[in-house]
Design a protein around this motif. Structure first.
Motif, PDB file in Angstrom:
ATOM      1  N   LEU A   1       0.449 -25.906  24.089  1.00  0.00           N
ATOM      2  CA  LEU A   1       1.741 -26.300  23.539  1.00  0.00           C
ATOM      3  C   LEU A   1       2.625 -25.093  23.280  1.00  0.00           C
ATOM      4  O   LEU A   1       3.805 -25.072  23.641  1.00  0.00           O
ATOM      5  N   GLU A   2       2.071 -24.062  22.642  1.00  0.00           N
ATOM      6  CA  GLU A   2       2.873 -22.883  22.335  1.00  0.00           C
ATOM      7  C   GLU A   2       3.359 -22.220  23.618  1.00  0.00           C
ATOM      8  O   GLU A   2       4.530 -21.837  23.742  1.00  0.00           O
ATOM      9  N   GLN A   3       2.476 -22.093  24.612  1.00  0.00           N
ATOM     10  CA  GLN A   3       2.868 -21.523  25.895  1.00  0.00           C
ATOM     11  C   GLN A   3       3.866 -22.433  26.609  1.00  0.00           C
ATOM     12  O   GLN A   3       4.823 -21.967  27.239  1.00  0.00           O
ATOM     13  N   ARG A   4       3.626 -23.739  26.497  1.00  0.00           N
ATOM     14  CA  ARG A   4       4.454 -24.710  27.215  1.00  0.00           C
ATOM     15  C   ARG A   4       5.896 -24.661  26.744  1.00  0.00           C
ATOM     16  O   ARG A   4       6.831 -24.750  27.541  1.00  0.00           O
ATOM     17  N   ALA A   5       6.088 -24.516  25.438  1.00  0.00           N
ATOM     18  CA  ALA A   5       7.445 -24.452  24.907  1.00  0.00           C
ATOM     19  C   ALA A   5       8.200 -23.264  25.496  1.00  0.00           C
ATOM     20  O   ALA A   5       9.374 -23.358  25.843  1.00  0.00           O
ATOM     21  N   ARG A   6       7.500 -22.125  25.644  1.00  0.00           N
ATOM     22  CA  ARG A   6       8.149 -20.945  26.211  1.00  0.00           C
ATOM     23  C   ARG A   6       8.395 -21.118  27.709  1.00  0.00           C
ATOM     24  O   ARG A   6       9.446 -20.723  28.239  1.00  0.00           O
ATOM     25  N   VAL A   7       7.412 -21.701  28.413  1.00  0.00           N
ATOM     26  CA  VAL A   7       7.564 -21.888  29.856  1.00  0.00           C
ATOM     27  C   VAL A   7       8.677 -22.885  30.156  1.00  0.00           C
ATOM     28  O   VAL A   7       9.489 -22.676  31.064  1.00  0.00           O
ATOM     29  N   GLN A   8       8.724 -23.981  29.380  1.00  0.00           N
ATOM     30  CA  GLN A   8       9.803 -24.949  29.590  1.00  0.00           C
ATOM     31  C   GLN A   8      11.154 -24.306  29.349  1.00  0.00           C
ATOM     32  O   GLN A   8      12.131 -24.569  30.057  1.00  0.00           O
ATOM     33  N   GLY A   9      11.220 -23.442  28.335  1.00  0.00           N
ATOM     34  CA  GLY A   9      12.469 -22.723  28.096  1.00  0.00           C
ATOM     35  C   GLY A   9      12.817 -21.806  29.245  1.00  0.00           C
ATOM     36  O   GLY A   9      13.969 -21.707  29.664  1.00  0.00           O
ATOM     37  N   ALA A  10      11.791 -21.098  29.783  1.00  0.00           N
ATOM     38  CA  ALA A  10      12.028 -20.222  30.933  1.00  0.00           C
ATOM     39  C   ALA A  10      12.456 -21.033  32.150  1.00  0.00           C
ATOM     40  O   ALA A  10      13.326 -20.610  32.926  1.00  0.00           O
ATOM     41  N   PHE A  11      11.855 -22.214  32.326  1.00  0.00           N
ATOM     42  CA  PHE A  11      12.247 -23.065  33.445  1.00  0.00           C
ATOM     43  C   PHE A  11      13.707 -23.490  33.324  1.00  0.00           C
ATOM     44  O   PHE A  11      14.393 -23.684  34.327  1.00  0.00           O
TER      45      PHE A  11
ATOM     46  N   LEU B   1      19.913 -21.242  27.824  1.00  0.00           N
ATOM     47  CA  LEU B   1      19.931 -20.346  26.673  1.00  0.00           C
ATOM     48  C   LEU B   1      19.437 -21.069  25.426  1.00  0.00           C
ATOM     49  O   LEU B   1      18.596 -20.565  24.675  1.00  0.00           O
ATOM     50  N   ALA B   2      19.962 -22.274  25.204  1.00  0.00           N
ATOM     51  CA  ALA B   2      19.514 -23.065  24.059  1.00  0.00           C
ATOM     52  C   ALA B   2      18.070 -23.505  24.226  1.00  0.00           C
ATOM     53  O   ALA B   2      17.306 -23.587  23.255  1.00  0.00           O
ATOM     54  N   SER B   3      17.669 -23.788  25.461  1.00  0.00           N
ATOM     55  CA  SER B   3      16.311 -24.238  25.724  1.00  0.00           C
ATOM     56  C   SER B   3      15.300 -23.144  25.432  1.00  0.00           C
ATOM     57  O   SER B   3      14.230 -23.384  24.870  1.00  0.00           O
ATOM     58  N   LEU B   4      15.621 -21.901  25.800  1.00  0.00           N
ATOM     59  CA  LEU B   4      14.750 -20.769  25.491  1.00  0.00           C
ATOM     60  C   LEU B   4      14.599 -20.612  23.983  1.00  0.00           C
ATOM     61  O   LEU B   4      13.497 -20.374  23.469  1.00  0.00           O
ATOM     62  N   LEU B   5      15.703 -20.747  23.273  1.00  0.00           N
ATOM     63  CA  LEU B   5      15.658 -20.640  21.817  1.00  0.00           C
ATOM     64  C   LEU B   5      14.875 -21.795  21.204  1.00  0.00           C
ATOM     65  O   LEU B   5      14.085 -21.616  20.262  1.00  0.00           O
ATOM     66  N   ALA B   6      15.061 -23.009  21.757  1.00  0.00           N
ATOM     67  CA  ALA B   6      14.326 -24.172  21.258  1.00  0.00           C
ATOM     68  C   ALA B   6      12.827 -23.977  21.433  1.00  0.00           C
ATOM     69  O   ALA B   6      12.031 -24.364  20.559  1.00  0.00           O
ATOM     70  N   GLY B   7      12.407 -23.383  22.577  1.00  0.00           N
ATOM     71  CA  GLY B   7      10.994 -23.142  22.798  1.00  0.00           C
ATOM     72  C   GLY B   7      10.372 -22.281  21.714  1.00  0.00           C
ATOM     73  O   GLY B   7       9.191 -22.440  21.368  1.00  0.00           O
ATOM     74  N   ARG B   8      11.147 -21.370  21.143  1.00  0.00           N
ATOM     75  CA  ARG B   8      10.645 -20.509  20.075  1.00  0.00           C
ATOM     76  C   ARG B   8      10.691 -21.198  18.713  1.00  0.00           C
ATOM     77  O   ARG B   8       9.942 -20.830  17.801  1.00  0.00           O
ATOM     78  N   LEU B   9      11.594 -22.168  18.550  1.00  0.00           N
ATOM     79  CA  LEU B   9      11.794 -22.791  17.235  1.00  0.00           C
ATOM     80  C   LEU B   9      10.964 -24.051  17.012  1.00  0.00           C
ATOM     81  O   LEU B   9      10.817 -24.490  15.862  1.00  0.00           O
ATOM     82  N   ILE B  10      10.434 -24.640  18.093  1.00  0.00           N
ATOM     83  CA  ILE B  10       9.758 -25.928  17.960  1.00  0.00           C
ATOM     84  C   ILE B  10       8.596 -25.867  16.981  1.00  0.00           C
ATOM     85  O   ILE B  10       8.461 -26.718  16.092  1.00  0.00           O
TER      86      ILE B  10
END
Length: 489
Positions: free
Chosen positions: A126-136, A303-312
């Motif tokens: 999950l933690e990795q996924r949030a970052r990868v989804q943001g990178a995607f 940009l928002a998605s990358l930030l969301a991946g860190r905040l989830i």
């Protein structure tokens, strides 16, 4: 058993998403020129809706197949079919041919995004996924920068046909990487495909789209859609292996995500389809400038998605979903209120930027919330169901807005659509009488202004739906998937 090379497999998935994103931005940029060349302004929306319709009805089918037979063969088939449709679209010589081949493209696209995102859920915690989804999501940003420029240059220096051929090398590269570096182990069990459900869903969605566009026989189409979709639900409740398990929607996070996803996609696809048309046809911008109007959205989103991946993990899903949709609704309100004839181009740029930032926060959080609600054996169909409601919302929204635009154009201008096609050319109607050009521009402006209010209503509806997202659904870090699904390197 060979192991998966995660970095190169992830690159292949990113290429799949890049094709989908590039398709949206390049085609949106060039479509007014395409219509000017082939004729058929009355079919403008169908170039988009045929693609989305085909991808919509196949999303849950591909999701189910990926759960039964593995992600890899389904994804490879989808990319291959998408490339065949791309080449055929580039060779089209009439609007009817283009719509038919865009349908073929959509049949392949139905596998690309949902299955690719499902693989991400398989490969990463999950933690990795949030970052990868943001990178995607950054892939969409790159496409947002490259797409309008590419589309404009192609229209200017080549012919519009090449907007479809650019997908070919990207798709071939994605298929090579998937074939060589992505491997999975799937426990194969005797399964029975839900053919009846697939047929009922496909027919019901087609009739629903015909009905919302206000075409001939509108009422019978809507009634038929209601009957077929009700029959689909009845069949799914009794199917041994349902195409779209109704039990999924007893999970509050999935139910709310489905409603909000359909509404925000209606706003998203409506904006990306009709803002460039408004800029070119009403404000007199060039094809490159018109396509560039959606760039702020597609840059703000990642940009928002990358930030969301860190905040989830820190904030949870709900605040990001509600705040994101609130921001998106504010962006569409600016669009509806301020985008008028003679408006500066800063208006659509700012509105689309705010809209994209909001969607970046909300959509990433929604998708990960859905994937964390189920186990591996349902992750494919759960992800696909979320994508299904997003694509059907986009298809129905664009179809409805296309009907509004054409109806207003024919009602207000009383000028043959063959003349209206000329206003979409790069020369912006050169050769038309000034009063004809002015009348056409006014009629298109009124129809598109009404569409901007429909976009605003859709975004506001997504925000209101997000208010019901469960407070109790919180993210927790999880381990990698079990070895019977994927063996990561």
């Amino acid at each position: 058993m060979r192991t998966t090379h995660r970095p190169l497999s992830t690159l292949a998935l990113a290429l799949c998403l890049f094709m989908a994103a590039l398709e949206m931005t390049v085609v949106s940029t060039a479509m007014p020129t395409v219509v000017s060349d082939l004729g058929g302004l009355h079919s403008y929306a169908w170039v988009f809706t045929a693609y989305m319709l085909a991808s919509t009805i196949t999303v849950p089918i591909y999701g189910k197949l990926s759960d039964l037979y593995g992600r890899k063969p389904v994804l490879l088939f989808g990319v291959g079919l998408f490339l065949v449709g791309s080449i055929a679209s580039g060779l089209a010589t009439s609007m009817g041919m283009l719509i038919a081949f865009r349908t073929l493209q959509g049949l392949g696209a139905g596998a690309m995004q949902p299955v690719a995102l499902t693989v991400v859920g398989d490969l990463y915690t999950l933690e990795q996924r949030a970052r990868v989804q943001g990178a995607f999501s950054a892939v969409w940003g790159i496409a947002g920068l490259v797409g309008p420029l590419t589309g404009g240059l192609i229209v200017k220096y080549l012919t519009w046909h090449w907007i479809f051929f650019v997908n070919v090398p990207i798709g071939v590269g994605a298929m090579f990487l998937l074939g060589v570096f992505f491997h999975e182990r799937v426990q194969r069990k005797p399964q029975r495909l839900d053919i009846a459900g697939a047929v009922l869903l496909s027919a019901g969605v087609v009739l629903l789209l015909i009905g919302v566009q206000g075409m001939e026989h509108q009422l019978p189409a809507l009634v038929g859609a209601g009957v077929l979709l009700a029959a689909f639900v009845f069949v799914e409740l009794r199917a041994a292996e349902p195409l779209l398990p109704m039990s999924l929607f007893r999970i509050p996070a999935i139910a709310i995500s489905s409603v909000a996803g359909a509404l925000f996609s209606s706003a998203q696809f409506g904006a990306t389809t009709y803002v460039p048309l408004y800029v070119q046809a009403v404000l007199g911008g060039s094809p490159t400038l018109a396509g560039g109007m959606i760039t702020p959205m597609i840059v703000g989103w990642p940009l928002a998605s990358l930030l969301a991946g860190r905040l989830i993990l820190r904030m949870g899903f709900r605040p990001l979903i509600i705040g994101g949709f609130g921001m998106a609704a504010a962006g569409t309100a600016l669009m509806a209120l301020l985008l008028k004839p003679g408006a500066p181009l800063l208006v659509p740029e700012v509105a689309m930027g705010i809209f994209g930032l909001g969607l970046g926060f909300a959509s990433t959080s929604l998708l990960i919330a859905v994937q964390t609600s189920v186990g591996w054996e349902l992750r494919g169909v759960a992800t696909a169901s979320n994508m299904f409601f997003r694509t059907i919302g986009g298809a129905l929204g664009v179809g409805l807005m296309g009907g509004v635009m054409v109806s207003r154009l024919m009602e207000d201008s009383r000028i043959p659509l063959s003349a209206a096609n000329q206003i979409l050319s790069p020369e912006h109607g050169r050769g038309l009488a000034p009063e004809v050009l002015r009348t056409l521009g006014d009629a298109l402006g009124r129809g598109l202004s009404l569409n901007f209010w429909l976009i605003c209503v859709s975004a506001l509806g997504a925000f209101l739906a997000a208010l019901f997202f469960p407070r109790t659904h919180r993210p927790t870090p999880t381990s990698l998937p079990s070895s019977d699904a994927v063996a990561p390197h």
